[in-house]
Design a protein around this motif. Structure first.
Motif, PDB file in Angstrom:
ATOM      1  N   ARG A 394      38.060  42.347  32.233  1.00 53.43           N
ATOM      2  CA  ARG A 394      39.090  41.383  31.822  1.00 53.43           C
ATOM      3  C   ARG A 394      39.678  41.749  30.462  1.00 53.43           C
ATOM      4  NH1 ARG A 394      39.529  40.936  36.498  1.00 53.43           N
ATOM      5  NH2 ARG A 394      38.470  39.389  37.767  1.00 53.43           N
ATOM      6  N   ALA A 395      38.820  42.210  29.544  1.00 53.22           N
ATOM      7  CA  ALA A 395      39.319  42.643  28.237  1.00 53.22           C
ATOM      8  C   ALA A 395      40.232  43.860  28.385  1.00 53.22           C
ATOM      9  CB  ALA A 395      38.147  42.970  27.312  1.00 53.22           C
ATOM     10  N   MET A 396      39.830  44.780  29.248  1.00 54.57           N
ATOM     11  CA  MET A 396      40.606  46.000  29.462  1.00 54.57           C
ATOM     12  C   MET A 396      41.948  45.695  30.121  1.00 54.57           C
ATOM     13  SD  MET A 396      38.985  49.519  30.931  1.00 54.57           S
ATOM     14  CE  MET A 396      37.842  49.650  29.556  1.00 54.57           C
ATOM     15  N   GLU A 397      41.939  44.803  31.080  1.00 54.71           N
ATOM     16  CA  GLU A 397      43.187  44.414  31.739  1.00 54.71           C
ATOM     17  C   GLU A 397      44.144  43.775  30.748  1.00 54.71           C
ATOM     18  OE1 GLU A 397      41.724  43.538  36.335  1.00 54.71           O
ATOM     19  OE2 GLU A 397      41.623  41.924  34.846  1.00 54.71           O
ATOM     20  N   ALA A 398      43.610  42.969  29.826  1.00 51.10           N
ATOM     21  CA  ALA A 398      44.466  42.323  28.822  1.00 51.10           C
ATOM     22  C   ALA A 398      45.072  43.359  27.884  1.00 51.10           C
ATOM     23  CB  ALA A 398      43.660  41.288  28.030  1.00 51.10           C
ATOM     24  N   ASP A 399      44.265  44.334  27.467  1.00 49.54           N
ATOM     25  CA  ASP A 399      44.772  45.367  26.565  1.00 49.54           C
ATOM     26  C   ASP A 399      45.810  46.254  27.244  1.00 49.54           C
ATOM     27  OD1 ASP A 399      43.331  44.694  24.291  1.00 49.54           O
ATOM     28  OD2 ASP A 399      41.628  45.968  24.794  1.00 49.54           O
ATOM     29  N   ALA A 400      45.513  46.674  28.472  1.00 52.47           N
ATOM     30  CA  ALA A 400      46.386  47.624  29.172  1.00 52.47           C
ATOM     31  C   ALA A 400      47.555  46.941  29.876  1.00 52.47           C
ATOM     32  CB  ALA A 400      45.576  48.418  30.192  1.00 52.47           C
ATOM     33  N   GLU A 401      47.473  45.623  29.990  1.00 53.47           N
ATOM     34  CA  GLU A 401      48.499  44.830  30.676  1.00 53.47           C
ATOM     35  C   GLU A 401      48.703  45.328  32.104  1.00 53.47           C
ATOM     36  OE1 GLU A 401      51.963  44.927  28.190  1.00 53.47           O
ATOM     37  OE2 GLU A 401      51.122  43.474  26.765  1.00 53.47           O
ATOM     38  N   ARG A 402      47.591  45.592  32.755  1.00 50.66           N
ATOM     39  CA  ARG A 402      47.619  45.975  34.170  1.00 50.66           C
ATOM     40  C   ARG A 402      46.310  45.567  34.816  1.00 50.66           C
ATOM     41  NH1 ARG A 402      49.076  51.226  35.637  1.00 50.66           N
ATOM     42  NH2 ARG A 402      50.125  51.714  33.694  1.00 50.66           N
ATOM     43  N   ARG A 403      46.380  45.256  36.100  1.00 51.42           N
ATOM     44  CA  ARG A 403      45.224  44.771  36.843  1.00 51.42           C
ATOM     45  C   ARG A 403      44.444  45.938  37.427  1.00 51.42           C
ATOM     46  NH1 ARG A 403      41.565  42.078  39.038  1.00 51.42           N
ATOM     47  NH2 ARG A 403      41.710  40.655  40.804  1.00 51.42           N
ATOM     48  N   ILE A 404      43.134  45.874  37.360  1.00 55.75           N
ATOM     49  CA  ILE A 404      42.285  46.851  38.035  1.00 55.75           C
ATOM     50  C   ILE A 404      42.040  46.349  39.456  1.00 55.75           C
ATOM     51  CG2 ILE A 404      39.986  47.899  38.109  1.00 55.75           C
ATOM     52  CD1 ILE A 404      39.976  47.905  35.072  1.00 55.75           C
ATOM     53  N   VAL A 405      42.679  46.986  40.406  1.00 52.46           N
ATOM     54  CA  VAL A 405      42.586  46.579  41.808  1.00 52.46           C
ATOM     55  C   VAL A 405      41.358  47.199  42.467  1.00 52.46           C
ATOM     56  CG1 VAL A 405      43.765  46.600  44.039  1.00 52.46           C
ATOM     57  CG2 VAL A 405      45.084  46.304  41.932  1.00 52.46           C
ATOM     58  N   THR A 406      41.071  48.453  42.101  1.00 49.25           N
ATOM     59  CA  THR A 406      39.904  49.161  42.618  1.00 49.25           C
ATOM     60  C   THR A 406      39.106  49.703  41.452  1.00 49.25           C
ATOM     61  OG1 THR A 406      41.030  49.814  44.662  1.00 49.25           O
ATOM     62  CG2 THR A 406      39.101  51.089  44.028  1.00 49.25           C
ATOM     63  N   LEU A 407      37.804  49.452  41.472  1.00 45.39           N
ATOM     64  CA  LEU A 407      36.917  49.998  40.446  1.00 45.39           C
ATOM     65  C   LEU A 407      36.000  51.020  41.107  1.00 45.39           C
ATOM     66  CD1 LEU A 407      35.910  49.858  37.488  1.00 45.39           C
ATOM     67  CD2 LEU A 407      34.249  48.131  38.262  1.00 45.39           C
ATOM     68  N   ASP A 408      36.081  52.276  40.645  1.00 46.01           N
ATOM     69  CA  ASP A 408      35.172  53.319  41.127  1.00 46.01           C
ATOM     70  C   ASP A 408      33.864  53.214  40.367  1.00 46.01           C
ATOM     71  OD1 ASP A 408      36.739  55.013  43.071  1.00 46.01           O
ATOM     72  OD2 ASP A 408      38.107  55.040  41.373  1.00 46.01           O
ATOM     73  N   VAL A 409      32.748  53.324  41.074  1.00 44.67           N
ATOM     74  CA  VAL A 409      31.445  53.116  40.446  1.00 44.67           C
ATOM     75  C   VAL A 409      30.531  54.318  40.673  1.00 44.67           C
ATOM     76  CG1 VAL A 409      31.607  50.608  40.664  1.00 44.67           C
ATOM     77  CG2 VAL A 409      30.487  51.919  42.479  1.00 44.67           C
ATOM     78  N   ASP A 410      29.613  54.509  39.738  1.00 46.47           N
ATOM     79  CA  ASP A 410      28.619  55.566  39.852  1.00 46.47           C
ATOM     80  C   ASP A 410      27.426  55.177  38.999  1.00 46.47           C
ATOM     81  OD1 ASP A 410      29.094  56.725  37.089  1.00 46.47           O
ATOM     82  OD2 ASP A 410      31.064  57.064  37.953  1.00 46.47           O
ATOM     83  N   GLY A 411      26.443  56.077  38.912  1.00 41.50           N
ATOM     84  CA  GLY A 411      25.221  55.782  38.172  1.00 41.50           C
ATOM     85  C   GLY A 411      24.154  55.185  39.070  1.00 41.50           C
ATOM     86  N   GLY A 412      22.909  55.233  38.598  1.00 41.36           N
ATOM     87  CA  GLY A 412      21.770  54.853  39.422  1.00 41.36           C
ATOM     88  C   GLY A 412      21.839  53.469  40.017  1.00 41.36           C
ATOM     89  N   ALA A 413      22.241  52.455  39.225  1.00 42.65           N
ATOM     90  CA  ALA A 413      22.245  51.081  39.722  1.00 42.65           C
ATOM     91  C   ALA A 413      23.339  50.837  40.747  1.00 42.65           C
ATOM     92  CB  ALA A 413      22.381  50.091  38.563  1.00 42.65           C
ATOM     93  N   SER A 414      24.318  51.750  40.847  1.00 45.37           N
ATOM     94  CA  SER A 414      25.369  51.558  41.854  1.00 45.37           C
ATOM     95  C   SER A 414      24.827  51.739  43.268  1.00 45.37           C
ATOM     96  CB  SER A 414      26.546  52.520  41.608  1.00 45.37           C
ATOM     97  OG  SER A 414      26.179  53.860  41.885  1.00 45.37           O
ATOM     98  N   ARG A 415      23.602  52.264  43.395  1.00 41.08           N
ATOM     99  CA  ARG A 415      22.990  52.361  44.727  1.00 41.08           C
ATOM    100  C   ARG A 415      22.630  50.990  45.286  1.00 41.08           C
ATOM    101  NH1 ARG A 415      20.224  56.644  41.957  1.00 41.08           N
ATOM    102  NH2 ARG A 415      20.786  58.707  42.767  1.00 41.08           N
ATOM    103  N   ASN A 416      22.519  49.998  44.426  1.00 38.62           N
ATOM    104  CA  ASN A 416      22.090  48.656  44.828  1.00 38.62           C
ATOM    105  C   ASN A 416      23.232  47.926  45.527  1.00 38.62           C
ATOM    106  OD1 ASN A 416      21.514  45.717  44.581  1.00 38.62           O
ATOM    107  ND2 ASN A 416      19.725  46.424  43.440  1.00 38.62           N
ATOM    108  N   GLY A 417      23.108  47.764  46.835  1.00 42.93           N
ATOM    109  CA  GLY A 417      24.180  47.149  47.620  1.00 42.93           C
ATOM    110  C   GLY A 417      24.442  45.702  47.237  1.00 42.93           C
TER     111      GLY A 417
END
Length: 495
Positions: A394-417
């Motif tokens: 939400r902070a990033m969207e406010a700064d960039a003035e654009r919505r994040i529609v898709t977030l790409d994820v990675d890292g160990g905890a991203s395995r957790n469905g």
């Protein structure tokens, strides 16, 4: 003959060498761990030689396993832990002291003293995109020059070199021929003007650092030099370098403005590509340089926000509380209850990072009742990771003035469905988890391969990303809003 690129993935606790073929498949990887050194509370160090031996050891084993040579390895790329600071004598190749790691807080009072004037702090923010902090390399270099006997005199005489870990590896791999870094790592030192793309003399003077110590700064997609080290085939181009989080952004193929990734590791690192326009944050995020493909005509930038405690919270449940035996147990426990029963965990073990930046905040568990069980606690811990990410987005969207529609994820905890589905629900966005979640090393491989023509362009690289999982919101929006309101109240209690 089948050809490959190699990624050297140098992390905070281990070093890996990763073999990637033309289809973007990880053929093999070798990993070696090394020691963390804690001389005093809040101090974190590494032995630079041990970093080197772990990384070169993994590389030589990979070379031996697959009978690799300069004829079938097109290029090597490097990604690395950022901000960690090494100073060495190029005439002997010996570091003057242990590396000061990015996590180390020994220079916090120094930064407060040097940068306490609001005008100085703002000048640093304007030039580097960073909030003045001991996290970055500048104060670590000054500490070494001030505390290692004779170091300042030797540095001023041109007898010492500084580098982040990428520079140290590059210098050794090239047989001491190349003293350079890339723009992403330079932008994490708090000494690099990200708008003019040069070391800033005023900041070097502020921290008392001789300019002759500093490495040459080159684009991330660049032939930095060639290998010249015993046990490694000679003449292989070292053709891509990026700090680990920018490498992960590149590895997720976030090449266009507005594309973003989140890495769920010990902490969380959220980066959004903002194209060739640096975005100044009004919400306590930092502006940094992003890795760019060879064809990029201009410097590329990103907004970045950090969560201090993510996977570390799950480790705490396992190691200190004994609620779970393994990280994987949290998913089963979380799914065994319909909700947390009103429990929230704010994991402010070392304060709160972006967008709060409150070092005095402390962790809490609230909403406990007699009916609270380990399952409720485990679920609340996973939800806390998603809430913290939501705050950053939400902070990033406010700064960039654009919505994040898709977030790409990675890292160990991203395995957790469970975590990924809950993230989609509270974020109200599509979550994409690639089939290969080790995107940091893939970013280094892509940079090296694109630079040397192993792959033609970013369109070809995008085509290599096959499969993966997509999570979309399924929770009613009103329910998500109520949960986020409860989270906001819990955070205020922690402050």
């Amino acid at each position: 003959m089948k050809r490959f690129v190699i990624a050297l993935d140098q992390g905070t606790t281990s070093s890996r060498a990763v073999l990637v073929d033309h289809d973007g498949t990880v053929v093999d990887s070798v990993q070696r761990t090394y020691h963390q050194i804690y001389p005093k509370p809040g101090w974190v160090e590494h032995n630079p030689q041990e970093i080197l031996y772990s990384q070169l050891g993994s590389l030589t084993e990979l070379v031996s396993r697959h009978h690799l040579s300069e004829s079938n390895v097109t290029a090597i790329g490097i990604d690395n832990q950022r901000e960690t600071t090494i100073v060495w004598d190029p005439s002997t190749g010996e570091p003057i002291a242990n590396a000061i790691v990015w996590q180390c807080r020994r220079t916090a009072s120094m930064v407060e003293e040097l940068c306490g004037d609001p005008k100085v702090a703002q000048a640093i923010r304007d030039k580097t995109g960073l909030l003045p902090d001991a996290y970055f390399s500048a104060s670590k270099i000054k500490w070494l020059l001030d505390n290692v006997p004779g170091a300042r005199e030797r540095a001023e005489a041109g007898e010492l070199l500084f580098g982040t870990v990428d520079t140290w590896l590059l210098w050794v791999l090239s047989g001491g021929m190349v003293h350079a870094t890339d723009m992403t790592n330079a932008s994490r030192t708090m000494l690099y003007n990200i708008h003019e793309c040069r070391w800033d003399q005023d900041l070097l003077d502020l921290f008392g650092i001789p300019a002759c110590m500093m490495p040459e700064v080159l684009p991330s997609a660049h032939v930095f030099g060639e290998t010249s080290y015993p046990g490694i085939p000679s003449g292989i181009p070292i053709a891509g370098i990026a700090g680990d989080q920018q490498s992960a952004l590149f590895g997720q193929c976030c090449f266009e403005p507005g594309e973003a990734k989140n890495t769920y590791g010990t902490g969380c690192f959220l980066l959004m590509n903002t194209g060739d326009q640096p975005v100044a944050s009004k919400n306590n995020l930092v502006t940094t340089i992003a890795a760019a493909p060879p064809e990029a005509a201009k410097t590329q930038y990103a907004l970045e926000g950090s969560v201090f405690v993510a996977g570390a919270l799950i480790q705490w449940l396992r190691d200190e509380l004994g609620i779970v035996r393994s990280a994987e147990d949290t998913e089963y426990l979380a799914r065994s209850v319909p909700d947390t029963g009103g429990v929230y965990i704010v994991p402010a073990f070392t304060g709160l990072g972006a967008p709060y930046w409150n070092p005095d905040a402390r962790g809490l568990i609230c909403g406990l009742t007699r009916g609270t069980t380990p399952a409720h606690i485990a679920r609340a811990a996973l939800e806390a990771l998603a809430y913290q990410t939501c705050d950053l987005v939400r902070a990033m969207e406010a700064d960039a003035e654009r919505r994040i529609v898709t977030l790409d994820v990675d890292g160990g905890a991203s395995r957790n469905g469970f975590l990924m589905q809950f993230q989609a629900d509270v974020l109200r966005a599509r979550i994409h988890r690639p089939s290969n979640i080790e995107t940091t090393s893939m970013g280094a491989a892509y940079l090296a391969g694109l630079t040397t023509g192993f792959w033609d362009d970013t369109d070809e690289v995008r085509s290599l990303r096959k499969g993966g999982d997509v999570f979309v919101p399924t929770m009613p929006e009103g329910n998500a809003e109520r949960l986020l309101e409860g989270w906001a109240r819990a955070v205020q209690r922690a402050m």
